[in-house]
Design a protein around this motif. Structure first.
Motif, PDB file in Angstrom:
ATOM      1  N   ALA A   1       0.852  -1.189   0.000  1.00  0.00           N
ATOM      2  CA  ALA A   1       0.000   0.000   0.000  1.00  0.00           C
ATOM      3  C   ALA A   1       0.888   1.240   0.000  1.00  0.00           C
ATOM      4  O   ALA A   1       2.025   1.203   0.486  1.00  0.00           O
TER       5      ALA A   1
ATOM      6  N   GLU B   1      -3.430   9.893  -4.995  1.00  0.00           N
ATOM      7  CA  GLU B   1      -3.534   8.865  -6.036  1.00  0.00           C
ATOM      8  C   GLU B   1      -4.957   8.318  -6.044  1.00  0.00           C
ATOM      9  O   GLU B   1      -5.338   7.513  -5.203  1.00  0.00           O
TER      10      GLU B   1
ATOM     11  N   GLU C   1      -6.476   6.194  -7.869  1.00  0.00           N
ATOM     12  CA  GLU C   1      -6.674   4.766  -8.111  1.00  0.00           C
ATOM     13  C   GLU C   1      -6.590   3.934  -6.834  1.00  0.00           C
ATOM     14  O   GLU C   1      -7.136   2.833  -6.774  1.00  0.00           O
ATOM     15  N   THR C   2      -5.877   4.421  -5.816  1.00  0.00           N
ATOM     16  CA  THR C   2      -5.649   3.603  -4.621  1.00  0.00           C
ATOM     17  C   THR C   2      -6.219   4.188  -3.331  1.00  0.00           C
ATOM     18  O   THR C   2      -6.390   3.460  -2.363  1.00  0.00           O
ATOM     19  N   LYS C   3      -6.500   5.479  -3.289  1.00  0.00           N
ATOM     20  CA  LYS C   3      -6.842   6.110  -2.005  1.00  0.00           C
ATOM     21  C   LYS C   3      -8.088   5.506  -1.366  1.00  0.00           C
ATOM     22  O   LYS C   3      -8.142   5.309  -0.155  1.00  0.00           O
TER      23      LYS C   3
ATOM     24  N   SER D   1      -4.278   3.023   6.345  1.00  0.00           N
ATOM     25  CA  SER D   1      -5.437   2.965   5.457  1.00  0.00           C
ATOM     26  C   SER D   1      -6.272   4.235   5.557  1.00  0.00           C
ATOM     27  O   SER D   1      -6.695   4.808   4.541  1.00  0.00           O
TER      28      SER D   1
ATOM     29  N   GLY E   1      -5.028   2.776  -0.009  1.00  0.00           N
ATOM     30  CA  GLY E   1      -3.687   2.859  -0.583  1.00  0.00           C
ATOM     31  C   GLY E   1      -3.180   1.564  -1.172  1.00  0.00           C
ATOM     32  O   GLY E   1      -2.048   1.506  -1.687  1.00  0.00           O
ATOM     33  N   VAL E   2      -3.959   0.488  -1.136  1.00  0.00           N
ATOM     34  CA  VAL E   2      -3.508  -0.823  -1.608  1.00  0.00           C
ATOM     35  C   VAL E   2      -3.350  -0.813  -3.137  1.00  0.00           C
ATOM     36  O   VAL E   2      -4.270  -0.430  -3.863  1.00  0.00           O
ATOM     37  N   LEU E   3      -2.178  -1.246  -3.591  1.00  0.00           N
ATOM     38  CA  LEU E   3      -1.895  -1.299  -5.020  1.00  0.00           C
ATOM     39  C   LEU E   3      -2.477  -2.566  -5.633  1.00  0.00           C
ATOM     40  O   LEU E   3      -2.433  -3.640  -5.019  1.00  0.00           O
TER      41      LEU E   3
ATOM     42  N   ASN F   1      -9.099   2.605  -1.545  1.00  0.00           N
ATOM     43  CA  ASN F   1      -8.824   1.224  -1.137  1.00  0.00           C
ATOM     44  C   ASN F   1      -7.767   1.188  -0.035  1.00  0.00           C
ATOM     45  O   ASN F   1      -7.080   0.187   0.146  1.00  0.00           O
TER      46      ASN F   1
ATOM     47  N   PRO G   1      -4.678  -7.621  -5.356  1.00  0.00           N
ATOM     48  CA  PRO G   1      -3.732  -6.863  -4.524  1.00  0.00           C
ATOM     49  C   PRO G   1      -2.549  -7.692  -4.023  1.00  0.00           C
ATOM     50  O   PRO G   1      -2.183  -7.604  -2.854  1.00  0.00           O
TER      51      PRO G   1
END
Length: 451
Positions: free
Chosen positions: A181, A328, A330-332, A319, A336-338, A334, A346
């Motif tokens: 993350a 970001e 795309e991840t915030k 989190s 921060g999980v990439l 979630n 993930p």
């Protein structure tokens, strides 16, 4: 912008040309060794396959001419059937792609004359004609392969049956994996800088409306390196992996229309639509990104240091901090999980992880938070981030529940291969195929000899 590309003979030969340029190949008589429908296969086509493999660093000592000839037969069958199925690859598309590849080859070896000499062609026209056919056939092959497997889907029951049928001693082993993350803080670009870019794009738009070339403007001003060489050109459909804002504008325009400036995560764009062909749009675009100051970059670092400090002091979880403060999108949401771009889950297999990301997390313990990392991405610029490893999974044999998505991917690929095999068998039976005497002793995977 990020785009998926396919290697071509021209691109793959760049390395080979550099290393063997001075060693002109021995002259030999080139002849037809195979025919598939309206396509012929020359002995020199097999020589070219060897050069491509060597350019990739492949050891060709164990690869026979029969194997490469079999690949040529497959490629020609795809291309032949693509024409029968009215799959169209335009001359403009081929020439545009060829121009990019030739420019890269010239840059690699020094001059166009050297490129022509390497391929033993008489002149530029002879050389372009030779590679025009190669590129067009490759694109026909690619589109035909895509058409064959596009409709192939797999059900959960098929995935379960696929896994059950794998012998115990052949169950795949998946490497060690991690969940990563991150929190990203980007330097703030002032509204004044954004307005300067918008004004510049509006000026370019008006100049094109007044008669200037959009192609030339893209070459001069666009910051999208992937498309500068061909005047900002792309051909996209709804499934093309472009950001949503870009596609929304592209599919809202009529032929010949130029958009007003609009913003994506990469900066500001204008788009001109050249052609609409069914579900596909051929367009040109110009990208200009507003610039931030050194002071803004310094403020971004101070902000992420403060976020890290609050997490370390247990004032907020990683989190929660990502959801509240990460830049970001795309991840915030979630935490921060990439997501792994290959599997869309993930988890990242360490041996297949991007080397830069691996270097950033390799020394971190679970739940440890990195120091602020200064990163940079094309089209986005510099930014700061902090990273943590949420959990690790050691190397293990595939487990149906735990590794379902990976097993599904294997099962789908297996079904696609079987679909292609069935298609190939049917098309070989109904297509004119002729093999020269020199290759009739080959043991082919497919029934090219129609025994």
């Amino acid at each position: 912008m990020k785009f998926i590309t396919r290697n071509t003979p021209l691109a793959l030969l760049l390395m080979a040309m550099t290393s063997v340029f001075a060693q002109a190949p021995k002259e030999k008589v080139d002849g037809v060794v195979g025919v598939v429908g309206d396509f012929v296969i020359l002995d020199s086509d097999i020589d070219l396959e060897y050069i491509q493999l060597k350019a990739r660093g492949v050891d060709t000592n164990q690869i026979t001419r029969c194997e490469l000839f079999g690949k040529q037969l497959e490629d020609k069958l795809y291309a032949h059937q693509a024409i029968q199925d009215s799959i169209i690859v335009t001359d403009a598309e081929v020439n545009s792609f060829m121009d990019q590849q030739i420019d890269a080859m010239v840059e690699q070896v020094g001059s166009l004359d050297k490129v022509i000499a390497f391929y033993r062609k008489k002149n530029v026209d002879d050389f372009r004609s030779y590679f025009f056919d190669i590129i067009k056939n490759n694109k026909l092959t690619e589109q035909m392969q895509k058409k064959i497997i596009d409709g192939v889907e797999i059900t959960p029951e098929e995935v379960r049956n696929f896994f059950k049928e794998i012998p115990q001693d052949e169950i795949p082993t998946f490497g060690a994996e991690v969940e990563v993350a991150q929190i990203v803080v980007k330097p703030v670009v002032s509204e004044e800088e954004k307005q300067k870019v918008v004004d510049k794009l509006r000026q370019i738009r008006q100049e094109v409306i007044d008669g200037s070339s959009f192609f030339s403007k893209a070459v001069l001003f666009s910051e999208d390196e992937a498309s500068i060489g061909n005047g900002g050109f792309y051909k996209i459909n709804r499934k093309t992996q472009f950001v949503k804002e870009f596609k929304d504008v592209a599919f809202s325009l009529d032929e010949g229309e130029i958009s007003e400036p609009f913003e994506t995560i990469y900066g500001f764009h204008i788009i001109m639509v050249e052609k609409i062909k069914g579900q596909e749009v051929e367009l040109r675009h110009i990208l200009i990104s507003p610039k931030y100051t050194n002071e803004a970059l310094k403020e971004a670092k101070e902000k992420i240091e403060l976020i890290r400090s609050k997490i370390m002091n247990n004032e907020i979880s990683f989190s929660e901090a990502a959801k509240a403060s990460s830049d970001e999108k795309e991840t915030k949401n979630n935490g921060g999980v990439l997501l792994n771009p290959r599997t869309l889950e993930p988890r990242f297999e360490l041996t297949k992880m991007d080397p830069v990301l691996y270097g950033q997390i390799s020394s971190l313990k679970d739940n440890e938070i990195s120091q602020p990392i200064l990163s940079e991405e094309k089209g986005i610029g510099k930014f700061y981030k902090i990273i943590t490893v949420n959990n690790r999974m050691e190397e293990h044999k595939a487990d149906f529940a735990q590794d379902y998505l990976k097993i599904k991917e294997l099962a789908l690929r297996d079904k696609q291969i079987k679909t292609i095999g069935k298609w190939t068998e049917e098309k070989i039976a109904e297509t004119y195929i002729k093999i020269s005497q020199d290759y009739k002793q080959c043991e082919f995977t497919n029934n090219w000899l129609k025994k």
